[in-house]
Motif scaffolding. Structure first.
Motif: not given
Length: 392
Positions: A277-293, A377-382
């Motif tokens: 779960r930590t990796l999933q939230w981390s990757s989603l957060t990074a994805a949003v930041g990169l998309l906005v950037a 990464i989100f989809f590979m988190a397991n």
């Protein structure tokens, strides 16, 4: 002075193996941060061009990539403690030796060896952190990487002033002496590996399970955005978004600051929510930041977006390294060397490839593409379930 030594003693007695490996991460980061401060002086000393400097840095990177799997082979035979201490001793002497360079060809050789012992120490200290995690049955990898970031900040921040005060060579030898003292305090507290983890008869071989390579891919994808922002964010802000030069440096600073803060809290977050779960939230957060950037036309928004990216990517590599070091049937050092080599190979290759692509597309589309990497990464988190030690 006596009070300082008492405080240090109490600090190490609380959880000696945990703080010992943290000290090694800090040492590695501080020496590399100090080296970064010395690069401009070395350029003037050798009277070389930026292209030649780039080739010297390639030699450093090639040395790291060659010594990383070598570190895994040595740990398979001698364990992470012995290999970490051996590489750290060599690393302590590396910067003073580099500071004595007076001609180009010795520079290539010494920087290759400097990169080699740096890469070997990097893999082995991460493997030792994984052994500490196994011993304490709780995560410590993220905060260990936080100590590396802190060391890099201290080494880099103090470097310029120290060079002006002590001179180029004096600064390097001062860093060497301080590093040696820290290593002496740390030495006996570095944890020993379980006897089953290594053998004098064991030969290094690449793992047959694809899982370890997929975890290495997670590490690679997690490292690429950091390398890209470090190398290209200033150019992106100035050339494409119209920021001035003074402002452009804040992009990577914002990323570094949030990464360091999150890494010091990352272990407790992972212990509470679990690695997946930590990796999933981390990757989603990074994805949003990169998309906005990538999509924003405001350099202020992009700078804040890079800070948001730092919140996300801070824990990706520590979690991947923990998972790699705790794979069933794979010695800790072997798993760590495979994932670390794959990850760092990406950070070395990515900046030059990004430059080639950016000439045709611009940087904005590259950061948008990196947001898709984070979703992968989100989809590979397991795959990182083995990084867990407690139930969430």
């Amino acid at each position: 002075m006596g009070v300082i030594f008492v405080n240090v003693s109490v600090f190490f007695r609380s959880q000696p193996a945990r703080w010992a490996v943290a000290a090694l991460f800090f040492l590695n980061g501080a020496v590399l941060g100090s080296w970064a401060s010395q690069i401009p002086v070395m350029v003037r000393q050798l009277q070389i061009t930026e292209f030649t400097l780039g080739m010297l840095l390639v030699a450093f990177g090639v040395g790291a990539l060659i010594f990383m799997p070598l570190s895994g082979w040595l740990m398979a035979r001698y364990g992470s403690r012995n290999v970490t201490l051996a590489f750290t001793v060599a690393f302590v002497f590396a910067l003073p030796c580099v500071s004595l360079i007076t001609s180009l060809w010795p520079a290539y050789i010494l920087l290759f060896l400097f990169g080699g012992v740096s890469g070997g120490m990097d893999v082995s200290m991460n493997a030792n952190a994984a052994v500490v995690e196994q011993s304490y049955a709780r995560p410590i990898m993220s905060s260990s990487h936080g100590f590396w970031s802190l060391g890099g900040f201290v080494g880099g921040a103090a470097g310029g002033t120290a060079i002006e005060t002590l001179g180029f060579v004096g600064h390097a030898f001062a860093v060497g002496v301080i590093s040696a003292a820290l290593l002496m305090v740390t030495w006996r507290h570095v944890i020993k590996d379980p006897a089953a983890d290594f053998s004098s008869k064991l030969r290094f071989s690449f793992p047959k399970s694809p899982t370890i390579y997929l975890i290495g891919l997670i590490a690679l994808l997690g490292m690429i955005p950091e390398g890209a922002i470090r190398s290209w964010s200033a150019l992106y802000l100035t050339d494409e978004l119209g920021a001035d030069l003074a402002f452009s440096g804040w992009a990577f600073a914002a990323l570094s600051a949030t990464m360091a803060i999150v890494r010091f809290s990352g272990d407790s977050v992972r212990a509470h929510f679990g690695a997946v779960r930590t990796l999933q939230w981390s990757s989603l957060t990074a994805a949003v930041g990169l998309l906005v950037a990538g999509l924003s036309g405001s350099y202020w928004v992009v700078m804040l977006a890079f800070a948001f990216v730092g919140l996300g990517i801070a824990n990706i590599v520590p979690i991947a390294f923990s998972a790699a070091g705790n794979q069933a049937g794979v010695p800790t050092g072997v798993g760590m060397s495979v994932s670390a080599t794959m990850g760092y190979a990406g950070t070395l290759a990515a900046p030059s490839l990004i430059g080639l692509v950016a000439e045709r597309t611009g940087f904005s589309m590259i950061f948008v593409a990196f947001s898709l990497f984070m979703m992968l990464i989100f989809f590979m988190a397991n795959l990182v379930r083995t990084a867990d030690f407690t139930k969430s």
